[in-house]
Design a protein around this motif. Sequence first.
Motif, mmCIF file in Angstrom:
data_model
loop_
_atom_site.group_PDB
_atom_site.id
_atom_site.type_symbol
_atom_site.label_atom_id
_atom_site.label_comp_id
_atom_site.label_asym_id
_atom_site.label_seq_id
_atom_site.Cartn_x
_atom_site.Cartn_y
_atom_site.Cartn_z
ATOM 1 N N LYS A 62 -67.877 -35.747 -24.879
ATOM 2 C CA LYS A 62 -67.008 -34.709 -25.768
ATOM 3 C C LYS A 62 -65.354 -35.277 -25.888
ATOM 4 C CE LYS A 62 -65.479 -30.087 -25.780
ATOM 5 N NZ LYS A 62 -65.246 -28.768 -25.042
ATOM 6 N N MET A 78 -66.304 -35.691 -29.801
ATOM 7 C CA MET A 78 -66.513 -34.370 -30.440
ATOM 8 C C MET A 78 -65.201 -33.724 -30.460
ATOM 9 S SD MET A 78 -70.368 -33.509 -28.779
ATOM 10 C CE MET A 78 -70.545 -32.111 -30.024
ATOM 11 N N GLY A 79 -64.902 -32.725 -31.057
ATOM 12 C CA GLY A 79 -63.788 -32.126 -31.322
ATOM 13 C C GLY A 79 -63.798 -31.193 -29.969
ATOM 14 N N SER A 131 -65.887 -28.030 -29.355
ATOM 15 C CA SER A 131 -67.272 -27.977 -29.298
ATOM 16 C C SER A 131 -68.198 -27.353 -28.367
ATOM 17 C CB SER A 131 -67.831 -29.495 -29.342
ATOM 18 O OG SER A 131 -67.122 -30.515 -30.356
ATOM 19 N N LYS A 156 -73.994 -28.009 -28.034
ATOM 20 C CA LYS A 156 -73.824 -29.097 -28.999
ATOM 21 C C LYS A 156 -73.620 -30.467 -28.274
ATOM 22 C CE LYS A 156 -73.207 -26.310 -33.066
ATOM 23 N NZ LYS A 156 -72.340 -26.027 -34.281
ATOM 24 N N VAL A 157 -72.449 -30.319 -27.315
ATOM 25 C CA VAL A 157 -72.214 -31.381 -26.491
ATOM 26 C C VAL A 157 -73.383 -31.938 -25.914
ATOM 27 C CG1 VAL A 157 -71.029 -32.032 -24.608
ATOM 28 C CG2 VAL A 157 -69.805 -30.515 -26.282
ATOM 29 N N CYS A 217 -75.721 -34.006 -28.128
ATOM 30 C CA CYS A 217 -75.148 -35.355 -28.484
ATOM 31 C C CYS A 217 -75.644 -36.342 -27.159
ATOM 32 C CB CYS A 217 -74.015 -35.249 -28.748
ATOM 33 S SG CYS A 217 -73.552 -34.537 -30.433
ATOM 34 N N MET A 257 -62.879 -30.734 -36.034
ATOM 35 C CA MET A 257 -64.208 -31.551 -35.561
ATOM 36 C C MET A 257 -64.013 -32.810 -35.353
ATOM 37 S SD MET A 257 -66.427 -28.964 -35.756
ATOM 38 C CE MET A 257 -66.299 -27.391 -36.609
ATOM 39 N N THR A 311 -70.278 -34.798 -36.586
ATOM 40 C CA THR A 311 -70.019 -33.680 -37.762
ATOM 41 C C THR A 311 -71.317 -33.201 -37.849
ATOM 42 O OG1 THR A 311 -69.725 -35.482 -39.284
ATOM 43 C CG2 THR A 311 -67.874 -34.128 -38.812
ATOM 44 N N GLU A 352 -71.775 -31.044 -34.948
ATOM 45 C CA GLU A 352 -70.744 -30.194 -34.867
ATOM 46 C C GLU A 352 -70.728 -29.056 -35.821
ATOM 47 O OE1 GLU A 352 -66.961 -31.900 -33.047
ATOM 48 O OE2 GLU A 352 -68.106 -33.801 -33.714
#
Length: 304
Positions: free
Chosen positions: A180, A184-185, A188, A192-193, A196, A266, A270, A273
């Motif tokens: 993360k 990632m942002g 997040s 979603k983490v 991914c 983000m 993307t 995310e």
Amino acid sequence: MTPLPGARELTVTSTDGSRIHVEVYGPEGAPAVVLAHGWTCSVAFWAEQIRALATDHRVIAYDQRGHGRSPDPGPGGYSTTALADDLEAVLSATLATGERAVLAGHSMGGMTIMAAAERHGLRDHAAAVLLCSTGPSRLTAEATVVPLGPGGLRTRLTAAVLGSKAPLGPVNAVSKKILKYATMGPGSAPEKVDACARIVHACPRGPRHGWSQVLAGLDLERGVRALRLPVAVLVGTADRLTPAAHSRAMAEALPHCTGLVELTGMGHMTPVEAPEAVTAQIRELTLTYLGVKDTTTVNAKEDA
């Protein structure tokens, strides 16, 4: 990785004999979209775009060599030439003569499109392009994964971290926290983490390292200038791997940039995310540059 429901699968042979796994979704005859994923990812990375677009588009997604269900490569190994060869092979195998598609590339997938910019296959089949969270050069120098100021030390440490041959290990709380931070942002969502992390950790160590060496020395600035077709650019403002400076420079250098979208907060991932924003960009390109398609020749290659 289990394919999404409704996939029609095929194996495409690239120039050096490498086998590329391809999945096709949606109705035959619909406007075509080709999705190229990034480093350490797979077709599964585009799951939200596939689900959203396949209702009224023919969505073609493939696993880059050594990723997902595409096995280790043939003699061509890992290179920008191989990226371009594989994309050309996929376009030739899935699109009819004269048929055009919108191409969307995330991270290394965007670099794939840049690498193929001067290829006849891309020029014959690409109607428009989305470059998503990507960059053409100086990737280790510009990345901010290592929390140091710009300079040689940060560049060397970034190359060492991203090019490590160490196994990623299991997906757990610690590995997800690291992923993360790097990709990632900060806002997040946990699911979603997790998604991914499972995709990235599934990438074999050999291809992960092999492609990292290619990316460390990447120079596709000529490819950006050679993309003489409509190109949209999208990036997250919290992207540590390919910071927004890359996208801003590409938007300036592209001969026909249709717009630059910066998604506040983000990160690099993307399509996962901010799936709605990425899908909207693809839909806008298909509406503008494909319009209503002549369906009479779409199946010509498959029927031949």
